[in-house]
Design a protein around this motif. Structure first.
Motif, mmCIF file in Angstrom:
data_model
loop_
_atom_site.group_PDB
_atom_site.id
_atom_site.type_symbol
_atom_site.label_atom_id
_atom_site.label_comp_id
_atom_site.label_asym_id
_atom_site.label_seq_id
_atom_site.Cartn_x
_atom_site.Cartn_y
_atom_site.Cartn_z
ATOM 1 N N ALA A 300 0.408 -1.163 0.050
ATOM 2 C CA ALA A 300 -0.266 -0.326 0.370
ATOM 3 C C ALA A 300 0.937 0.895 0.241
ATOM 4 C CB ALA A 300 -0.927 -0.042 0.825
ATOM 5 N N PHE A 301 2.080 1.073 0.921
ATOM 6 C CA PHE A 301 3.012 2.077 0.734
ATOM 7 C C PHE A 301 4.242 2.352 -0.043
ATOM 8 C CE2 PHE A 301 0.091 2.766 4.364
ATOM 9 C CZ PHE A 301 0.502 4.767 4.820
ATOM 10 N N ALA A 302 4.799 1.238 -0.826
ATOM 11 C CA ALA A 302 5.168 1.213 -1.583
ATOM 12 C C ALA A 302 4.763 1.895 -3.331
ATOM 13 C CB ALA A 302 5.560 -0.193 -2.001
ATOM 14 N N ILE A 303 3.498 1.835 -3.498
ATOM 15 C CA ILE A 303 2.831 2.213 -4.585
ATOM 16 C C ILE A 303 3.142 4.607 -4.414
ATOM 17 C CG2 ILE A 303 2.008 1.058 -5.511
ATOM 18 C CD1 ILE A 303 -0.718 2.566 -4.321
ATOM 19 N N ILE A 304 3.292 4.591 -3.037
ATOM 20 C CA ILE A 304 3.138 6.258 -2.904
ATOM 21 C C ILE A 304 4.064 6.859 -3.837
ATOM 22 C CG2 ILE A 304 2.653 8.006 -1.611
ATOM 23 C CD1 ILE A 304 0.899 5.768 0.454
#
Length: 384
Positions: A300-304
């Motif tokens: 979820a946070f790797a894509i940000i």
């Protein structure tokens, strides 16, 4: 200390946004509303960011950056104190809306600033460092706020968020240097950036790529307790696991986005969709579920970082407004998440079905990412 003060602001704002996932049943019970109705508090906050992103950014474009940051944090403090003191559900909805109004603009100013001073080719890593405050809000602030809510009441959670933001405000006043205005061009000139197809696609990718996982996170507590069979007291620990994954994912996502931005983003979205689908099957296998919670937080946070850097790169001369609207795109996903989850629980196939629906929604983001990747490659071929 300048970076730390901004990071602490991000930590406070993130905790204020995401902690509702841990106290949702408590809020619903105290205000005598259903869990889906309480989920609309997420939508109210998201709506504040959707409206506030472009409106507040344009309205404050001529303010010196330090004055702007101080004012934004002060409004966030007021919004969270209003949430703690809200006498009824309607007032709480309004307070969450107010708290969300300033968040997109703050993130935009912070991100655009670090990107502008980053070494060439290290922009995504710079964004990841700013986003560390967001990770810490998930890994620390959200579970701590949940524990506070469970033991002292959900109102104490919002008081704690307001106090943390007040401390951050003091550090900003002390350590943030005087900076030029956030924008030096005309408002009309900045608004023209949204006629660019690349900017439009980048913002759409943020909304579509995040709506699935945000839907799951909005209803995380009932999903873990009612579907997964976990005790309520374990939820803060599971949020900590999610947050630990988020820290790792944020770091790796920034590194990948520096090297192969769109290719890595497409791969991460595919993995995220697969993880959500696997959660549907294995949600009640508790040991496996704990592993999946960690993986979910990481993805979820790797894509940000890649999404944020894509917007800044596409926006050119108007990065602050573009990033603010991109944050609004993320919150548009959050607003739909609250409504989608409520429909699934009340009128749809039931709580567990949130997982496969979230996976399908993520696939729409994946398809858009693949389209953008193909578009990039065609552009390179045309230029060569």
């Amino acid at each position: 200390m300048t970076v730390f003060s901004l990071m602490l602001v991000v930590f406070s704002l993130t905790t204020g946004e995401f902690v509702i996932a841990g106290i949702l049943p408590d809020v619903a019970g105290d205000l005598t509303v259903s869990v889906p109705a309480a989920g609309l508090l997420v939508s109210a906050y998201a709506l504040g960011m959707i409206v506030g992103g472009p409106v507040v950014t344009v309205a404050t474009a001529r303010l010196p950056r330090k004055t702007l940051v101080v004012g934004l944090v002060a409004v966030a403090v007021i919004g969270n104190l209003g949430s703690a003191l809200a006498p009824n559900y309607s007032t709480l909805l309004l307070a969450r809306f107010v708290a969300g109004l300033v968040v997109a603009t703050f993130f935009a100013v912070a991100i655009a600033t670090v990107v502008s001073i980053a070494e060439p080719g290290r922009e995504a890593s710079a964004v990841a460092r700013v986003a560390l405050g967001m990770n810490l809000g998930i890994i620390g602030g959200t579970p701590i706020g949940t524990v506070i809510g469970q033991h002292l009441g959900w109102r104490a959670t919002f008081v704690s968020v307001a106090l943390c933001a007040t401390v951050a405000l003091g550090l900003v006043l002390r350590f943030l240097p005087t900076m030029p205005v956030a924008s030096s061009g005309s408002v009309l000139g900045e608004l023209r950036v949204f006629t660019d197809r690349g900017v439009q696609l980048a913002i759409a990718l943020t909304a579509l790529g995040n709506v699935g996982v945000v839907t799951v996170f909005t209803y995380f507590t009932p999903l873990l307790t009612e579907v997964g069979g976990f005790a309520t007291g374990v939820v803060p620990v599971l949020l900590l696991v999610y947050g630990a994954g988020a820290v790792l994912g944020n770091y790796l996502g920034g590194r990948l986005a520096d090297k192969v931005p769109m290719s890595s983003l497409a791969g991460l979205l595919a993995a995220l969709a697969g993880t959500l689908a696997l959660f549907w099957v294995a949600a009640d296998i508790q040991l496996l579920a704990v592993v999946l919670i960690f993986v979910l937080g990481a993805l979820a946070f790797a894509i940000i970082p890649g999404m944020q850097t894509r917007v800044v790169g596409a926006a050119g001369a108007a990065p602050t407004l573009a990033v603010a609207v991109n944050a609004s795109g993320f919150q548009l996903a959050a607003a739909f998440a609250g409504r989608i989850g409520g429909w699934v629980i009340d009128d749809g196939p039931g709580l567990r079905s949130i997982y496969p629906i979230a996976a399908v929604l993520t696939v729409t983001g994946l398809l858009l990412a693949l389209h953008m990747l193909r578009r990039d490659r065609e552009h390179v071929l045309e230029s060569s």
